[in-house]
Enzyme design. Structure first.
Site, PDB file in Angstrom:
ATOM      1  N   PHE A  48      47.489 157.956  31.566  1.00 15.34           N
ATOM      2  CA  PHE A  48      48.048 157.573  32.868  1.00 15.34           C
ATOM      3  C   PHE A  48      49.487 158.064  32.943  1.00 15.34           C
ATOM      4  CE2 PHE A  48      46.885 154.612  36.374  1.00 15.34           C
ATOM      5  CZ  PHE A  48      47.913 155.014  37.206  1.00 15.34           C
ATOM      6  N   ASP A  70      43.526 166.597  38.875  1.00 12.81           N
ATOM      7  CA  ASP A  70      42.823 165.715  37.934  1.00 12.81           C
ATOM      8  C   ASP A  70      41.320 165.976  38.102  1.00 12.81           C
ATOM      9  OD1 ASP A  70      41.820 163.544  36.512  1.00 12.81           O
ATOM     10  OD2 ASP A  70      43.188 162.079  37.344  1.00 12.81           O
TER      11      ASP A  70
END
Ligand code: PRP
Length: 184
Positions: free
Chosen positions: A153, A103
């Site tokens: 998410f 990420d």
């Protein structure tokens, strides 16, 4: 019911299987004749490393490190903790970091620096199931990437929200109501 918490199935169980088999074939071809060690990152890469290892047709050893940078937060703290180091030496071996997701890249950079400075592999590469580029802060080369994912998410297949949802057999987008409760 976990299905109520999932807004969208992003990568199905069948897609995961197909892509992991393909990654396994690439790794098998690239490392033929070498002594390969998986350095899998707990907890997220638990499922991925187990399935990928079975898709690699080579003598292989598997070791685990445990890192934490998110805790129960939704955003990286920027501080990475090494909760568990390698159990066996990887000195002079061909090491492949197995991550569930890259990420910001902060965890990967920390692990890369740790392995290079303390464990001295012959070479080091990265295999990540998911690549989320939108929030990247540190860019390291990812030799094997499974899927590009959007800035959402994502949970399942090892990825959690507050330690839950790791056992979903697919990758899904968590409903905002779950991580940012109402009013809706
Ligand atoms: C997750 C994931 C990666 C890292 C990626 O771990 O497993 O290791 O975050 O994020 P970054 O690129 O922004 O650093 P987490 O700290 O949530 O621990 P976990 O694997 O136990 O869920």
């Amino acid at each position: 019911m976990w299905r109520d918490a999932i807004q969208q199935v992003l990568i199905s169980e069948a897609e995961l299987h197909r892509r992991i088999q393909a990654l396994g074939r690439m790794i098998t071809a690239d490392y033929r004749g070498s002594e390969l060690v998986f350095v899998a990152v707990l907890k997220g890469a638990l499922m991925f490393s187990a399935d990928l290892a079975r898709a690699v047709d080579l003598p292989l050893t598997i070791d685990y490190v445990a890192l934490s940078s998110y805790g129960d937060r939704q955003v990286s703290s920027g501080r990475v903790h090494l909760l568990k180091d390698l159990s066996e030496t990887i000195a002079n071996k061909h090491a492949l970091i197995i991550e569930d997701i890259v990420d910001t890249g902060i965890s990967l950079q920390y692990l890369w620096n740790h392995l290079m400075s303390h464990h001295h592999p012959a070479d080091l590469n990265v295999c990540a199931l998911l690549n989320k580029r939108a929030r990247r802060r540190v860019d390291l080369p990812i030799k094997y990437a499974g899927f590009e994912v959007p800035d959402a998410f994502v949970v399942g297949y090892g990825l959690d929200f507050q330690q839950r949802y790791r056992n979903l057999p697919f990758i899904g987008i968590l409903h905002p109501e779950v991580f940012a409760p109402g009013p809706w």
